[in-house]
Design a protein around this motif. Structure first.
Motif, PDB file in Angstrom:
ATOM      1  N   UNK A  53      -2.292  -6.735  -2.286  1.00 39.47           N
ATOM      2  CA  UNK A  53      -2.100  -5.773  -1.862  1.00 39.47           C
ATOM      3  C   UNK A  53      -1.733  -4.572  -2.229  1.00 39.47           C
ATOM      4  N   UNK A  54      -1.577  -3.355  -1.857  1.00 39.58           N
ATOM      5  CA  UNK A  54      -1.331  -1.994  -1.837  1.00 39.58           C
ATOM      6  C   UNK A  54      -0.086  -1.835  -2.505  1.00 39.58           C
ATOM      7  N   UNK A  55       0.534  -1.154  -3.357  1.00 39.74           N
ATOM      8  CA  UNK A  55       1.430  -0.400  -3.697  1.00 39.74           C
ATOM      9  C   UNK A  55       1.663   0.624  -4.092  1.00 39.74           C
ATOM     10  N   UNK A  56       2.665   1.456  -3.505  1.00 43.10           N
ATOM     11  CA  UNK A  56       3.032   2.632  -3.368  1.00 43.10           C
ATOM     12  C   UNK A  56       4.611   3.185  -3.688  1.00 43.10           C
ATOM     13  N   UNK A  57       5.151   3.838  -4.842  1.00 42.87           N
ATOM     14  CA  UNK A  57       5.877   4.084  -5.367  1.00 42.87           C
ATOM     15  C   UNK A  57       6.826   2.596  -5.349  1.00 42.87           C
ATOM     16  N   UNK A  80      10.513   3.172  -7.137  1.00 45.53           N
ATOM     17  CA  UNK A  80      10.700   4.430  -8.011  1.00 45.53           C
ATOM     18  C   UNK A  80      10.885   5.848  -7.551  1.00 45.53           C
ATOM     19  N   UNK A  81      11.178   5.575  -5.606  1.00 43.33           N
ATOM     20  CA  UNK A  81      11.856   6.186  -5.060  1.00 43.33           C
ATOM     21  C   UNK A  81      12.319   5.715  -3.750  1.00 43.33           C
ATOM     22  N   UNK A  82      12.997   6.499  -3.112  1.00 41.27           N
ATOM     23  CA  UNK A  82      13.758   6.015  -1.628  1.00 41.27           C
ATOM     24  C   UNK A  82      12.806   5.579  -0.182  1.00 41.27           C
ATOM     25  N   UNK A  83      11.101   5.814  -1.106  1.00 40.79           N
ATOM     26  CA  UNK A  83      10.194   5.909   0.045  1.00 40.79           C
ATOM     27  C   UNK A  83       8.871   4.377  -0.390  1.00 40.79           C
ATOM     28  N   UNK A  84       9.018   3.405  -0.297  1.00 37.23           N
ATOM     29  CA  UNK A  84       8.250   2.501  -1.554  1.00 37.23           C
ATOM     30  C   UNK A  84       7.380   1.782  -0.340  1.00 37.23           C
ATOM     31  N   UNK A  85       6.214   1.856  -0.902  1.00 38.85           N
ATOM     32  CA  UNK A  85       5.500   0.998   0.849  1.00 38.85           C
ATOM     33  C   UNK A  85       4.533   0.032  -0.393  1.00 38.85           C
ATOM     34  N   UNK A  86       4.155  -1.306   0.626  1.00 41.39           N
ATOM     35  CA  UNK A  86       3.276  -1.973   0.754  1.00 41.39           C
ATOM     36  C   UNK A  86       1.935  -2.115   1.659  1.00 41.39           C
ATOM     37  N   UNK A  87       1.080  -2.249   1.526  1.00 44.98           N
ATOM     38  CA  UNK A  87      -0.024  -2.065   2.479  1.00 44.98           C
ATOM     39  C   UNK A  87      -1.115  -3.376   2.899  1.00 44.98           C
TER      40      UNK A  87
END
Length: 239
Positions: A53-57, A80-87
């Protein structure tokens, strides 16, 4: 004075029967659509590992030498911040998606967003909140959607250590009574507590009493009462 053709109780029963028929028809149509996608191989039923999976923050502890994970398990991630994502960058017919994520701190909101064909931006209009179905297991019910991508926000506060092992797409569902899709019984009285509706809807139920079947509707909040308070262990009135 002319008597009414149907008494109030008969009208109420007729309304219940009509609601039951419409609900069953809706379920049959939904099952037909799902079966069609499944036979065409367009309904993924698989576990997707975190590494796929692709992750962000949202990064593994191993990606930063200064981070100290809660234990030696390599599956620990940190937002790492208040809006992490898993794609999930795929497409297919999705009924349910399950996030395997054990949070060490309260995560705040856990939500899923999905894209439909031709869309590129995730919006609040296509957002599903998670239902905690087991410790560290967050289930999202999409109700059957053809999607071209998923985004899961594992928390909404940031700085949350999370034991993240991946997601499950369309996991096998347990066999339950066809009119009790979530398989829960309320108050030990044989009352089915769900028809796929939300908190603001009334759920269809069947009440088994002395060998007969009656029909009716459970008001919002009855399920929560039965699951979270001592009053929920008392039988519901059956008269």
């Amino acid at each position: 004075m002319r008597k009414p053709l149907l008494k109030a109780r008969q009208l109420l029963l007729l309304a219940y029967l009509l609601a039951a028929v419409l609900w069953v028809v809706r379920c049959l149509v939904g099952c037909g659509v799902m079966l069609n996608y499944k036979l065409q191989g367009k309904m993924p039923q698989t576990h997707v590992d975190a590494a796929e999976l692709v992750t962000e923050s949202f990064a593994p502890y191993s990606s930063n030498e200064w981070w100290t994970p809660p234990d030696d398990d390599p599956a620990w991630y940190l937002s790492t911040d208040s809006d992490p994502h898993i794609y999930w960058q795929g497409q297919g017919y999705i009924e349910t998606a399950v996030l395997d994520a054990a949070h060490r701190l309260p995560p705040g909101g856990v939500a899923l967003y999905y894209l439909k064909p031709g869309q590129t931006d995730y919006t609040e209009a296509q957002k599903v909140y998670a239902k905690v179905t087991a410790p560290g297991v967050y289930t999202f019910d999409l109700g059957g959607q053809w999607v071209t991508g998923l985004r899961i926000d594992p928390d909404s506060v940031g700085g949350v250590p999370t034991l993240f092992t991946g997601i499950d797409l369309n996991p096998p569902a347990p066999m339950v009574h066809p009119l009790c899709p979530d398989g829960r019984l309320v108050a030990g009285a044989g009352v089915c507590a769900g028809s796929g509706g939300g908190d603001g809807e009334r759920g269809l139920f069947l009440l088994y009493k002395e060998g007969t079947v009656g029909e009716g509707f459970i008001p919002p909040g009855v399920c929560a009462l039965a699951e979270t308070s001592p009053e929920g262990s008392r039988p519901l009135p059956t008269d």
